[in-house]
Design a protein around this motif. Structure first.
Motif, PDB file in Angstrom:
ATOM      1  N   GLY A 110     -11.076   5.791  -2.589  1.00  0.00           N
ATOM      2  CA  GLY A 110     -10.238   6.945  -2.272  1.00  0.00           C
ATOM      3  C   GLY A 110      -8.787   6.597  -2.007  1.00  0.00           C
ATOM      4  O   GLY A 110      -7.923   7.478  -2.077  1.00  0.00           O
ATOM      5  N   ASP A 111      -8.493   5.327  -1.690  1.00  0.00           N
ATOM      6  CA  ASP A 111      -7.096   4.925  -1.494  1.00  0.00           C
ATOM      7  C   ASP A 111      -6.331   5.052  -2.807  1.00  0.00           C
ATOM      8  O   ASP A 111      -6.896   4.884  -3.888  1.00  0.00           O
ATOM      9  CB  ASP A 111      -7.002   3.461  -1.049  1.00  0.00           C
ATOM     10  N   VAL A 112      -5.039   5.294  -2.714  1.00  0.00           N
ATOM     11  CA  VAL A 112      -4.196   5.286  -3.906  1.00  0.00           C
ATOM     12  C   VAL A 112      -4.116   3.850  -4.408  1.00  0.00           C
ATOM     13  O   VAL A 112      -3.795   2.937  -3.649  1.00  0.00           O
ATOM     14  CB  VAL A 112      -2.782   5.827  -3.604  1.00  0.00           C
ATOM     15  N   ILE A 113      -4.452   3.676  -5.678  1.00  0.00           N
ATOM     16  CA  ILE A 113      -4.383   2.337  -6.273  1.00  0.00           C
ATOM     17  C   ILE A 113      -3.201   2.220  -7.235  1.00  0.00           C
ATOM     18  O   ILE A 113      -2.582   1.179  -7.342  1.00  0.00           O
ATOM     19  CB  ILE A 113      -5.720   1.945  -6.950  1.00  0.00           C
TER      20      ILE A 113
ATOM     21  N   HIS B 177      -6.641   7.370  -7.611  1.00  0.00           N
ATOM     22  CA  HIS B 177      -7.344   6.938  -6.403  1.00  0.00           C
ATOM     23  C   HIS B 177      -8.470   5.994  -6.801  1.00  0.00           C
ATOM     24  O   HIS B 177      -9.148   6.201  -7.811  1.00  0.00           O
ATOM     25  CB  HIS B 177      -7.905   8.154  -5.650  1.00  0.00           C
ATOM     26  N   ALA B 178      -8.682   4.959  -6.019  1.00  0.00           N
ATOM     27  CA  ALA B 178      -9.724   3.975  -6.312  1.00  0.00           C
ATOM     28  C   ALA B 178     -11.099   4.638  -6.257  1.00  0.00           C
ATOM     29  O   ALA B 178     -11.425   5.307  -5.275  1.00  0.00           O
ATOM     30  CB  ALA B 178      -9.656   2.823  -5.317  1.00  0.00           C
TER      31      ALA B 178
ATOM     32  N   GLU C 227       2.722   5.176  -3.690  1.00  0.00           N
ATOM     33  CA  GLU C 227       2.959   6.607  -3.814  1.00  0.00           C
ATOM     34  C   GLU C 227       4.208   7.031  -3.038  1.00  0.00           C
ATOM     35  O   GLU C 227       5.036   7.795  -3.543  1.00  0.00           O
ATOM     36  CB  GLU C 227       1.756   7.422  -3.346  1.00  0.00           C
TER      37      GLU C 227
ATOM     38  N   ASN D 210      -0.681  -0.530  -5.912  1.00  0.00           N
ATOM     39  CA  ASN D 210      -0.941  -1.017  -4.558  1.00  0.00           C
ATOM     40  C   ASN D 210      -1.813  -2.254  -4.668  1.00  0.00           C
ATOM     41  O   ASN D 210      -2.984  -2.167  -5.010  1.00  0.00           O
ATOM     42  CB  ASN D 210      -1.631   0.059  -3.717  1.00  0.00           C
TER      43      ASN D 210
ATOM     44  N   VAL E  85      -1.380  10.269  -9.858  1.00  0.00           N
ATOM     45  CA  VAL E  85      -1.787   9.410  -8.740  1.00  0.00           C
ATOM     46  C   VAL E  85      -3.260   9.079  -8.957  1.00  0.00           C
ATOM     47  O   VAL E  85      -4.097   9.980  -9.038  1.00  0.00           O
ATOM     48  CB  VAL E  85      -1.588  10.122  -7.381  1.00  0.00           C
TER      49      VAL E  85
ATOM     50  N   ASN F 182       0.827  -1.210   0.000  1.00  0.00           N
ATOM     51  CA  ASN F 182       0.000   0.000   0.000  1.00  0.00           C
ATOM     52  C   ASN F 182       0.864   1.265   0.000  1.00  0.00           C
ATOM     53  O   ASN F 182       0.389   2.321   0.359  1.00  0.00           O
ATOM     54  CB  ASN F 182      -0.972   0.005   1.180  1.00  0.00           C
TER      55      ASN F 182
END
Length: 158
Positions: A46-49, A35-36, A15, A64, A33, A12
């Motif tokens: 909202g997490d970085v994917i 985000h999901a 980034e 990730n 970047v 995870n």
């Protein structure tokens, strides 16, 4: 982004890794970047994917995946260094915070990604038409962990 890109798998921290890598290598930048848009197996909306970035003009992606990957040694990021100061700077930064030295200029960073930190002059010495020069340089390199340009040049000189 170029048509072909190397994708690195992270638990995870894609980034953070990308930002760290682009801070080390000249001609590097973070491009995007992602985000999901919704919950997914590796995280929440909202997490970085995924991150897109460039290292020394080469295109990379960081994904990730929810759990860290085991990279093995079948592939690595190889950086050609102009001088010992650059070798030392990259080596120190990449082995910090849990990175591991391997041998012959190879290391793993704290995310387990394998790197080769190679002085620009090494391939030239290894390709010397005198087999004695190439053999001495190869033997010296094989006994090293972090590559030492002065020692490789002494080996070449005999």
């Amino acid at each position: 982004m170029s048509k072909v890109s190397t994708c690195l798998w992270f638990g995870n921290e894609a980034e953070a890794a990308a930002r760290f890598y682009v801070s080390l290598v000249p001609d590097s930048h973070l491009d995007h970047v992602l985000h999901a848009p919704g919950d997914w197996p590796g995280g929440k909306a909202g997490d970085v994917i995924m991150v897109s970035f460039s290292l020394g003009g080469q295109s990379f992606q960081g994904l990730n995946g929810g759990k860290p990957a085991d990279y093995g040694t079948a592939a690595s990021i190889s950086v050609e260094c102009a001088d010992q100061a650059e070798v030392d700077r990259l080596w120190t930064a990449l082995t910090a915070d849990g990175g591991k030295e391997i041998m012959c200029g190879w290391l793993r960073d704290r995310w387990g990604v394998p790197w080769q930190i190679v002085p620009r002059m090494l391939p030239r010495l290894l390709a010397d038409p005198d087999p004695g020069v190439a053999g001495r340089v190869f033997a010296a390199m094989s006994a090293m962990v972090r590559l030492d340009i002065a020692a490789l040049e002494r080996a070449a000189a005999g």
